[in-house]
Design a protein around this motif. Structure first.
Motif, PDB file in Angstrom:
ATOM      1  N   GLU A 183     -11.942   6.964  -0.761  1.00  0.00           N
ATOM      2  CA  GLU A 183     -11.866   5.554  -0.416  1.00  0.00           C
ATOM      3  C   GLU A 183     -12.314   4.701  -1.596  1.00  0.00           C
ATOM      4  O   GLU A 183     -13.239   5.053  -2.323  1.00  0.00           O
ATOM      5  CB  GLU A 183     -12.739   5.260   0.799  1.00  0.00           C
ATOM      6  CG  GLU A 183     -12.249   5.923   2.077  1.00  0.00           C
ATOM      7  CD  GLU A 183     -13.091   5.506   3.269  1.00  0.00           C
ATOM      8  OE1 GLU A 183     -13.831   4.516   3.148  1.00  0.00           O
ATOM      9  OE2 GLU A 183     -12.993   6.170   4.305  1.00  0.00           O
ATOM     10  N   GLN A 210      -7.773  -1.526  -3.961  1.00  0.00           N
ATOM     11  CA  GLN A 210      -7.548  -1.176  -2.568  1.00  0.00           C
ATOM     12  C   GLN A 210      -6.177  -0.523  -2.412  1.00  0.00           C
ATOM     13  O   GLN A 210      -5.286  -0.714  -3.237  1.00  0.00           O
ATOM     14  CB  GLN A 210      -7.646  -2.420  -1.690  1.00  0.00           C
ATOM     15  CG  GLN A 210      -9.006  -3.090  -1.706  1.00  0.00           C
ATOM     16  CD  GLN A 210      -9.048  -4.310  -0.812  1.00  0.00           C
ATOM     17  OE1 GLN A 210      -8.104  -4.589  -0.089  1.00  0.00           O
ATOM     18  NE2 GLN A 210     -10.152  -5.044  -0.877  1.00  0.00           N
ATOM     19  N   PRO A 211      -5.973   0.232  -1.338  1.00  0.00           N
ATOM     20  CA  PRO A 211      -4.659   0.857  -1.123  1.00  0.00           C
ATOM     21  C   PRO A 211      -3.565  -0.188  -0.956  1.00  0.00           C
ATOM     22  O   PRO A 211      -3.797  -1.277  -0.421  1.00  0.00           O
ATOM     23  CB  PRO A 211      -4.869   1.670   0.162  1.00  0.00           C
ATOM     24  CG  PRO A 211      -6.339   1.891   0.249  1.00  0.00           C
ATOM     25  CD  PRO A 211      -6.974   0.674  -0.342  1.00  0.00           C
ATOM     26  N   ALA A 212      -2.379   0.163  -1.399  1.00  0.00           N
ATOM     27  CA  ALA A 212      -1.233  -0.736  -1.274  1.00  0.00           C
ATOM     28  C   ALA A 212      -0.637  -0.615   0.127  1.00  0.00           C
ATOM     29  O   ALA A 212      -0.783   0.400   0.803  1.00  0.00           O
ATOM     30  CB  ALA A 212      -0.179  -0.411  -2.327  1.00  0.00           C
ATOM     31  N   SER A 213       0.047  -1.673   0.548  1.00  0.00           N
ATOM     32  CA  SER A 213       0.718  -1.692   1.841  1.00  0.00           C
ATOM     33  C   SER A 213       2.225  -1.751   1.628  1.00  0.00           C
ATOM     34  O   SER A 213       2.711  -1.974   0.513  1.00  0.00           O
ATOM     35  CB  SER A 213       0.255  -2.902   2.660  1.00  0.00           C
ATOM     36  OG  SER A 213       0.590  -4.110   1.985  1.00  0.00           O
ATOM     37  N   LYS A 214       2.958  -1.553   2.716  1.00  0.00           N
ATOM     38  CA  LYS A 214       4.411  -1.648   2.628  1.00  0.00           C
ATOM     39  C   LYS A 214       4.848  -3.038   2.198  1.00  0.00           C
ATOM     40  O   LYS A 214       5.859  -3.195   1.509  1.00  0.00           O
ATOM     41  CB  LYS A 214       5.037  -1.296   3.974  1.00  0.00           C
ATOM     42  CG  LYS A 214       6.559  -1.257   3.935  1.00  0.00           C
ATOM     43  CD  LYS A 214       7.131  -0.836   5.272  1.00  0.00           C
ATOM     44  CE  LYS A 214       8.664  -0.814   5.221  1.00  0.00           C
ATOM     45  NZ  LYS A 214       9.247  -0.408   6.525  1.00  0.00           N
ATOM     46  N   GLN A 215       4.078  -4.051   2.584  1.00  0.00           N
ATOM     47  CA  GLN A 215       4.400  -5.413   2.180  1.00  0.00           C
ATOM     48  C   GLN A 215       4.336  -5.567   0.663  1.00  0.00           C
ATOM     49  O   GLN A 215       5.110  -6.319   0.075  1.00  0.00           O
ATOM     50  CB  GLN A 215       3.440  -6.389   2.854  1.00  0.00           C
ATOM     51  CG  GLN A 215       3.726  -7.852   2.548  1.00  0.00           C
ATOM     52  CD  GLN A 215       2.731  -8.787   3.211  1.00  0.00           C
ATOM     53  OE1 GLN A 215       1.817  -8.340   3.907  1.00  0.00           O
ATOM     54  NE2 GLN A 215       2.905 -10.080   2.997  1.00  0.00           N
ATOM     55  N   ALA A 216       3.408  -4.833   0.028  1.00  0.00           N
ATOM     56  CA  ALA A 216       3.306  -4.915  -1.430  1.00  0.00           C
ATOM     57  C   ALA A 216       4.563  -4.369  -2.102  1.00  0.00           C
ATOM     58  O   ALA A 216       5.053  -4.934  -3.086  1.00  0.00           O
ATOM     59  CB  ALA A 216       2.077  -4.150  -1.906  1.00  0.00           C
ATOM     60  N   TYR A 217       5.109  -3.270  -1.566  1.00  0.00           N
ATOM     61  CA  TYR A 217       6.341  -2.727  -2.136  1.00  0.00           C
ATOM     62  C   TYR A 217       7.501  -3.693  -1.940  1.00  0.00           C
ATOM     63  O   TYR A 217       8.321  -3.881  -2.845  1.00  0.00           O
ATOM     64  CB  TYR A 217       6.661  -1.375  -1.497  1.00  0.00           C
ATOM     65  CG  TYR A 217       5.689  -0.287  -1.856  1.00  0.00           C
ATOM     66  CD1 TYR A 217       5.704   0.297  -3.112  1.00  0.00           C
ATOM     67  CD2 TYR A 217       4.748   0.162  -0.947  1.00  0.00           C
ATOM     68  CE1 TYR A 217       4.820   1.302  -3.449  1.00  0.00           C
ATOM     69  CE2 TYR A 217       3.855   1.163  -1.276  1.00  0.00           C
ATOM     70  CZ  TYR A 217       3.889   1.728  -2.528  1.00  0.00           C
ATOM     71  OH  TYR A 217       3.003   2.717  -2.866  1.00  0.00           O
ATOM     72  N   MET A 237       0.125   4.109  -3.614  1.00  0.00           N
ATOM     73  CA  MET A 237      -0.342   4.043  -2.238  1.00  0.00           C
ATOM     74  C   MET A 237      -1.869   4.009  -2.169  1.00  0.00           C
ATOM     75  O   MET A 237      -2.450   3.449  -1.234  1.00  0.00           O
ATOM     76  CB  MET A 237       0.184   5.238  -1.439  1.00  0.00           C
ATOM     77  CG  MET A 237       1.632   5.125  -1.028  1.00  0.00           C
ATOM     78  SD  MET A 237       1.884   3.870   0.241  1.00  0.00           S
ATOM     79  CE  MET A 237       1.056   4.641   1.626  1.00  0.00           C
ATOM     80  N   LYS A 238      -2.524   4.589  -3.169  1.00  0.00           N
ATOM     81  CA  LYS A 238      -3.976   4.631  -3.184  1.00  0.00           C
ATOM     82  C   LYS A 238      -4.600   3.418  -3.881  1.00  0.00           C
ATOM     83  O   LYS A 238      -5.747   3.076  -3.598  1.00  0.00           O
ATOM     84  CB  LYS A 238      -4.452   5.910  -3.899  1.00  0.00           C
ATOM     85  CG  LYS A 238      -4.036   7.191  -3.204  1.00  0.00           C
ATOM     86  CD  LYS A 238      -4.724   7.342  -1.858  1.00  0.00           C
ATOM     87  CE  LYS A 238      -4.395   8.684  -1.218  1.00  0.00           C
ATOM     88  NZ  LYS A 238      -5.100   8.870   0.074  1.00  0.00           N
ATOM     89  N   ALA A 246      -3.544  -0.576  -5.301  1.00  0.00           N
ATOM     90  CA  ALA A 246      -2.501  -1.603  -5.296  1.00  0.00           C
ATOM     91  C   ALA A 246      -2.070  -1.997  -6.703  1.00  0.00           C
ATOM     92  O   ALA A 246      -0.890  -2.290  -6.937  1.00  0.00           O
ATOM     93  CB  ALA A 246      -2.984  -2.829  -4.530  1.00  0.00           C
TER      94      ALA A 246
END
Length: 625
Positions: free
Chosen positions: A405, A421-428, A469-470, A472
């Motif tokens: 984490e 912080q981990p990336a989200s689908k919105q970031a892609y 993904m891990k 951003a």
């Protein structure tokens, strides 16, 4: 068994090489196929060759088509470079030659010091103004590639009479290198697909994709702005070194091009090390790609030569960067590429023994297994001896953040940054837009043209997707691979729906002279050809029939019509949406933190520059610290 399965089985048995499943490497078979099987396989290979190689058109017609295609390719590449240049100038056109953000300002200050005091003073510089009041040994804690590059460009321009301030050069460096990364990514897409149209499409996407714009707008003087160019160049030169020289495709021998481009790949990687701490990603992608090729049974002498040169030269250059030092031989995240290097040398020795003793598949497999066990035992012994002595360094905090984490890496500076912080689908969706939907198509179509360079797309995609993904901020790594996959998908469509039909029509209506001469063969020759055709196996006849139908003029015109309809109704509107979105996002990414736009009550738009003016007042009216 069905006849088709028997045909495939015969083709497989007649190969002169066997797969990795049997021997981990290509080994010559000792038993030659029977004459009947040889005749059958010859017919099948001849049918496959006739299916994949269209008849050559007349030389004049082929030259005309080649000129048209080449002119279109050159125009589109120039357009892509111009698009990459223009979209990164929003900040310069709106706010002038201003360095953005806080890290870029420190980078510019370090560049000023290098330009004013020289190389030696820069690497021994202890800056009392940074990290006040502790200070910072800048020369040994900075990746100096961007500063050195900017000063070299500044001195070169002034030497040739182009008077330009160092500040202006630093503002333009992200713009210039954004264009360079666009072109090098196009070369990588070409090398991995062998399609000029894939290179063009990849360059058009890379020129404006937001995942690349986020660190390469004018004034964004950050390390990633030049590191992306170095990364794309490293991958391209590595793949170019794996291309088999003419006449040695089957033997896999290393030629002059292998040594040349392997050396250049090592130098490009060394430049990448000097530019950005993300060099760990680059060397692991190349090392993993070499390992995958060896595991897939594609070990060749050129693979060993190219990777040995890449790793040796790149590691030597990396160790010369003060902030890196001996990390390539000590850090846990940098040891896997070294292990691949050692493994390829051991495999080369095993292959030499197999060839000298002319061992069969079973004995060859046992020889390779013995060498593998010996290698693992030796590496285990060395590791067990050095680990208690503290030789190996722990993974860096940013690397630990990829596997734990982001708030538990043990480094408060890393844990507190939102970009970690981990990336989200919105970031892609935000940074890739329509390219996000085309990536699976490009990966799938890349399998149709299997080569040593093709698999790097899958390796790059897998590692970049996992890392982003891990964390951003590593979405920036997805920009090149998304562009390359888009290029492969769109380039394949253009190739099969426009370029290949064009050549087929030219060959049909303007055939080569030798085809005309062979159009009316003697009666006996025609009878023998007819008899030979009747004796062909059913799979060969099916392949020839499918190839003839694929090249039929009606089919060619139909494919071109489908392409025109799809391009007008779907592809072109989506491309306009993509470009408009990228333009809009580029304007948002081009807003400096130290100045901003505002509107008066009258509606007049102004630029608020209070922060810089306050610092200028303090500089001019207070004593220096």
């Amino acid at each position: 068994r069905p006849r088709a399965l028997r045909a495939l089985a015969a083709l497989w048995r007649s190969r002169r090489e066997i797969s990795f499943v049997a021997t981990h490497v290509a080994l010559p078979r000792t038993a030659a196929p029977s004459s009947r099987r040889r005749r059958f396989c010859g017919m099948m290979l001849e049918a496959l060759k006739s299916a994949t190689e269209a008849p050559a058109p007349r030389r004049s017609a082929a030259l005309l088509v080649a000129l048209c295609v080449g002119a279109a390719w050159l125009y589109t590449m120039i357009f892509a470079a111009q698009s990459a240049y223009e979209i990164r100038l929003h900040a310069i056109k709106t706010f002038g030659y201003v360095i953005h953000e806080f890290d870029p300002w420190f980078n510019y200050r370090a560049t000023e010091y290098l330009a004013a005091n020289g190389w030696k003073a820069f690497f021994t510089w202890f800056d009392h103004m940074s990290w006040y009041p502790l200070g910072r040994p800048v020369g040994t804690t900075i990746y100096p590639g961007m500063q050195i590059t900017s000063v070299c460009i500044w001195k070169t321009l002034n030497a040739f009479g182009y008077a330009m301030s160092l500040n202006d050069v630093c503002c333009y460096v992200p713009v210039w290198f954004g264009v360079c990364s666009t072109l090098t990514l196009g070369l990588l897409a070409y090398e991995s697909s062998r399609s000029m149209n894939a290179a063009v499409a990849a360059s058009l996407v890379m020129a404006v994709i937001p995942a690349h714009l986020m660190r390469s707008v004018g004034g964004g003087y950050d390390n990633e702005s030049i590191a992306m160019t170095a990364m794309c160049a490293t991958f391209y030169l590595w793949c170019r070194a794996l291309r088999a020289p003419k006449g040695t495709e089957s033997s896999g021998a290393a030629g002059l091009e292998t040594y040349l481009f392997g050396t250049l790949a090592g130098l490009a990687y060394a430049y990448m090390v000097a530019a950005w701490g993300g060099f760990t990603f680059v060397v692991n992608v190349v090392g993993c790609h070499a390992f995958v090729l060896a595991v897939m049974g594609r070990y060749t002498a050129k693979l060993r030569a190219a990777y040995s040169l890449f790793w040796a030269i790149g590691t030597a250059g990396a160790c010369m960067v003060p902030v890196v030092g001996w990390r390539p031989l000590k850090d846990m995240e940098l040891l896997p590429p070294f292990m691949v290097f050692v493994g390829l040398q051991v495999q080369a020795r095993a292959m030499r023994i197999v060839e000298e003793k002319k061992q069969g598949p079973l004995m060859g497999l046992m020889t390779l297994a013995a060498h593998g066990v010996a290698l693992l035992a030796a590496l285990g012994a060395v590791g067990a001896f050095l680990y208690p002595k503290g030789y190996f360094g722990p993974p860096s905090s940013r690397v630990r953040g990829l596997f734990v984490e982001h708030t538990r890496t043990g480094n408060p500076l890393v844990d507190s940054v939102a970009e970690h912080q981990p990336a989200s689908k919105q970031a892609y969706s935000q940074y890739l837009h329509h390219a996000y939907d085309l990536v699976p198509w490009g990966l799938g179509l890349s399998l149709l043209g299997a080569s040593d360079a093709t698999s790097i797309l899958w390796v790059y995609f897998s590692i970049a997707y996992f890392f982003s993904m891990k964390m951003a901020r590593l979405v920036i790594l997805c920009g090149p691979i998304a562009s390359a996959c888009c290029g492969v998908a769109l380039g394949s469509a253009v190739d099969h729906l426009v370029v290949f039909p064009t050549y087929a029509l030219a060959a049909k209506f303007a055939p080569a002279e030798e085809d005309n001469a062979a159009a009316a063969p003697p009666a006996k020759k025609g009878a023998s050809k007819k008899a030979a055709a009747s004796s062909e196996p059913a799979p060969a006849k099916a392949v020839r029939a499918a190839a003839a139908a694929y090249r039929h003029p009606v089919a060619c015109l139909l494919k071109m019509a489908v392409f025109c309809y799809y391009a007008k109704t779907v592809a072109y509107p989506k491309y306009l949406q993509f470009v408009d979105y990228c333009e809009e996002l580029a304007e948002g990414l081009s807003q400096p933190s130290i100045m901003f736009k505002a509107r008066l009550r009258s509606g007049q738009e102004i630029v608020v520059d209070d922060y810089r003016e306050a610092y200028w007042w303090l500089r001019d009216n207070t004593p220096a610290d």
